[in-house]
Design an enzyme around this catalytic site. Structure first.
Site, mmCIF file in Angstrom:
data_model
loop_
_atom_site.group_PDB
_atom_site.id
_atom_site.type_symbol
_atom_site.label_atom_id
_atom_site.label_comp_id
_atom_site.label_asym_id
_atom_site.label_seq_id
_atom_site.Cartn_x
_atom_site.Cartn_y
_atom_site.Cartn_z
ATOM 1 N N LEU A 29 0.845 -1.195 0.000
ATOM 2 C CA LEU A 29 0.000 0.000 0.000
ATOM 3 C C LEU A 29 0.884 1.250 0.000
ATOM 4 O O LEU A 29 0.848 2.062 0.908
ATOM 5 C CB LEU A 29 -0.943 -0.001 1.209
ATOM 6 C CG LEU A 29 -2.134 0.961 1.105
ATOM 7 C CD1 LEU A 29 -3.120 0.459 0.052
ATOM 8 C CD2 LEU A 29 -2.840 1.103 2.458
ATOM 9 N N GLY A 30 1.699 1.370 -1.043
ATOM 10 C CA GLY A 30 2.475 2.583 -1.247
ATOM 11 C C GLY A 30 1.666 3.591 -2.038
ATOM 12 O O GLY A 30 0.429 3.564 -2.021
ATOM 13 N N ILE A 59 1.181 3.916 -5.348
ATOM 14 C CA ILE A 59 0.329 3.298 -6.364
ATOM 15 C C ILE A 59 -0.759 2.455 -5.717
ATOM 16 O O ILE A 59 -1.934 2.533 -6.097
ATOM 17 C CB ILE A 59 1.179 2.470 -7.338
ATOM 18 C CG1 ILE A 59 2.007 3.405 -8.231
ATOM 19 C CG2 ILE A 59 0.309 1.553 -8.186
ATOM 20 C CD1 ILE A 59 3.017 2.710 -9.103
ATOM 21 N N ARG A 84 4.874 -4.524 5.097
ATOM 22 C CA ARG A 84 5.758 -5.036 6.144
ATOM 23 C C ARG A 84 5.265 -4.634 7.523
ATOM 24 O O ARG A 84 5.465 -5.330 8.501
ATOM 25 C CB ARG A 84 7.188 -4.526 5.928
ATOM 26 C CG ARG A 84 7.923 -5.227 4.789
ATOM 27 C CD ARG A 84 9.275 -4.640 4.554
ATOM 28 N NE ARG A 84 9.198 -3.274 4.062
ATOM 29 C CZ ARG A 84 10.250 -2.519 3.781
ATOM 30 N NH1 ARG A 84 11.471 -2.987 3.968
ATOM 31 N NH2 ARG A 84 10.084 -1.288 3.330
ATOM 32 N N ILE A 138 0.964 -5.751 -11.419
ATOM 33 C CA ILE A 138 1.468 -4.582 -12.153
ATOM 34 C C ILE A 138 2.773 -4.105 -11.525
ATOM 35 O O ILE A 138 3.202 -2.985 -11.752
ATOM 36 C CB ILE A 138 0.421 -3.435 -12.182
ATOM 37 C CG1 ILE A 138 -0.215 -3.195 -10.796
ATOM 38 C CG2 ILE A 138 -0.689 -3.772 -13.189
ATOM 39 C CD1 ILE A 138 0.594 -2.434 -9.826
ATOM 40 N N ARG A 171 6.326 -6.301 -10.337
ATOM 41 C CA ARG A 171 7.465 -6.962 -10.954
ATOM 42 C C ARG A 171 7.135 -8.449 -11.100
ATOM 43 O O ARG A 171 6.544 -9.050 -10.198
ATOM 44 C CB ARG A 171 8.724 -6.792 -10.106
ATOM 45 C CG ARG A 171 9.270 -5.371 -10.079
ATOM 46 C CD ARG A 171 9.861 -4.988 -11.414
ATOM 47 N NE ARG A 171 10.552 -3.704 -11.374
ATOM 48 C CZ ARG A 171 10.036 -2.562 -11.805
ATOM 49 N NH1 ARG A 171 8.795 -2.545 -12.294
ATOM 50 N NH2 ARG A 171 10.736 -1.440 -11.764
ATOM 51 N N ASP A 202 0.790 -7.564 -16.153
ATOM 52 C CA ASP A 202 1.520 -6.619 -17.002
ATOM 53 C C ASP A 202 3.008 -6.922 -16.968
ATOM 54 O O ASP A 202 3.768 -6.375 -17.759
ATOM 55 C CB ASP A 202 1.274 -5.179 -16.533
ATOM 56 C CG ASP A 202 1.917 -4.159 -17.460
ATOM 57 O OD1 ASP A 202 1.681 -4.244 -18.682
ATOM 58 O OD2 ASP A 202 2.673 -3.284 -16.973
ATOM 59 N N GLU A 260 10.779 -11.537 -18.312
ATOM 60 C CA GLU A 260 10.350 -10.799 -19.501
ATOM 61 C C GLU A 260 11.570 -10.191 -20.224
ATOM 62 O O GLU A 260 12.573 -9.869 -19.591
ATOM 63 C CB GLU A 260 9.359 -9.686 -19.112
ATOM 64 C CG GLU A 260 9.936 -8.648 -18.173
ATOM 65 C CD GLU A 260 8.907 -7.641 -17.669
ATOM 66 O OE1 GLU A 260 9.156 -6.439 -17.850
ATOM 67 O OE2 GLU A 260 7.881 -8.047 -17.090
ATOM 68 N N HIS A 274 4.252 -5.083 -20.102
ATOM 69 C CA HIS A 274 4.879 -4.129 -19.179
ATOM 70 C C HIS A 274 4.696 -2.692 -19.675
ATOM 71 O O HIS A 274 5.658 -1.933 -19.846
ATOM 72 C CB HIS A 274 6.361 -4.447 -18.989
ATOM 73 C CG HIS A 274 6.908 -3.891 -17.705
ATOM 74 N ND1 HIS A 274 8.005 -4.431 -17.067
ATOM 75 C CD2 HIS A 274 6.517 -2.832 -16.936
ATOM 76 C CE1 HIS A 274 8.280 -3.730 -15.962
ATOM 77 N NE2 HIS A 274 7.378 -2.752 -15.875
#
Length: 314
Positions: free
Chosen positions: A151-152, A154, A175, A230, A232, A256, A261, A279
């Site tokens: 929950l940063g 984005i 965390r 969305i 990594r 994504d 990749e 991506h």
């Protein structure tokens, strides 16, 4: 004075000229072979690098550039930049938090709707002349439970839009819990997955989150749950996800990003309960402009002897 700048990424039209006009001499090394075989005369002059978190800059690459002073990650991620090697040399490292957030959030919701409402499958069916045969009943998204891993900036924007636009109940795992968050905190990813209808991966990549979403988490998400990534590709265990989708142990997934990749596991390509995009969540004209403007601002600040705008956190 012209400053030699090495770019690990292809720059969109207009940006090479913009960097040149700002006093930077651009050199490109966009493939592993080009980076490994950089002209020694050019390597001696490089004072700055533009890269992205998924490519990064290794200790060996840093060692090969004796004049290097600053590394700028275009987006928010910097997981493959060897920060220890950079710090040992006194090299400044910056990144681009917030520059593409709106675009990533747009794409996240688009992926959620695409896999829920089976948009790619319906589109393909109509183009194949199967209008009547494929008018299936499909799930809705409104009122469901959304679990967010990370929950940063984005993750918080995804939560706000999902709660406000789709009346979704939101839970999250970090965390540690956020004191001011209105959303329910879960102490583990597995507990969050067990509760959620949608599990969105929005956590940074890197060693601490590698395969954080594993077979146990997917089993907890269950046959009615959807996974969206969305962040990594490394955060999700690809083999476990493929097996889960093949066995219909979860309802579907939308990615994504894929571990390894741009190579995509062939087994993924055969799945009809998986939506894939290359991506591109963070890419839009606005986000690219924001990222390039911030890179230039950080470069200009550094070479003017001023503090950079967005150093990576210690």
């Amino acid at each position: 004075m012209t400053i030699a700048l090495l770019s690990h990424i292809d720059l969109d039209a207009g940006y090479p000229d913009r960097f040149e006009a700002a006093g930077y001499s651009l050199h490109f090394a966009t493939t592993p072979a080009q980076r490994a075989n950089l002209d020694p005369h050019i390597a001696q002059t490089i004072r700055a690098i533009i890269t992205i978190g998924t490519l990064g800059v290794s200790a060996a690459e840093i060692a090969a550039l004796p004049a290097l002073e600053i590394i700028c990650a275009q987006g928010v991620g910097f997981e493959h930049i060897d920060l220890a090697a950079a710090k040992q040399r006194g090299i400044q490292v910056t990144h681009g938090p917030g520059t593409n957030s709106s675009s990533v959030v747009d794409h996240t919701l688009a992926l959620m709707l695409a896999i829920t409402r089976r948009i790619p499958q319906f589109d393909a069916a109509v183009r194949a002349g199967e209008w009547k045969k494929t008018r299936w009943n499909v799930d809705g998204m409104s009122g469901k439970r959304l679990g967010i891993i990370g929950l940063g900036n984005i993750g918080a924007q995804i939560a706000r839009r999902a709660a406000g636009g789709f009346d979704m109940e939101v839970g999250y795992h970090n965390r540690r819990p956020q004191d001011d968050s209105p959303y329910h905190y879960f102490h583990s990813v597995t507990e969050l997955a067990d509760w959620a209808d949608y599990l969105v991966v929005a956590t940074p990549g890197g060693a601490n989150t590698t395969r954080l979403v594993n077979a146990q988490v997917l089993k907890a998400l269950g046959e009615n749950g959807y996974l969206i990534n969305i962040s990594r590709g490394s955060v999700v265990d690809s083999d476990a996800l493929i097996a889960s989708l093949q066995r219909r142990e979860i309802a579907g997934a939308a990615l994504d990003v894929v571990d390894g990749e741009p190579k995509v596991p062939p087994a993924m390509l055969a799945l009809d309960n998986l939506v894939l995009t290359p991506h591109v969540a963070g890419r839009s004209p606005e986000s690219v402009e924001n990222m390039m403007t911030l890179v230039l601002s950080n470069l200009d600040a550094h070479f003017s002897g001023k503090p950079v705008m967005t150093p990576v956190p210690e």
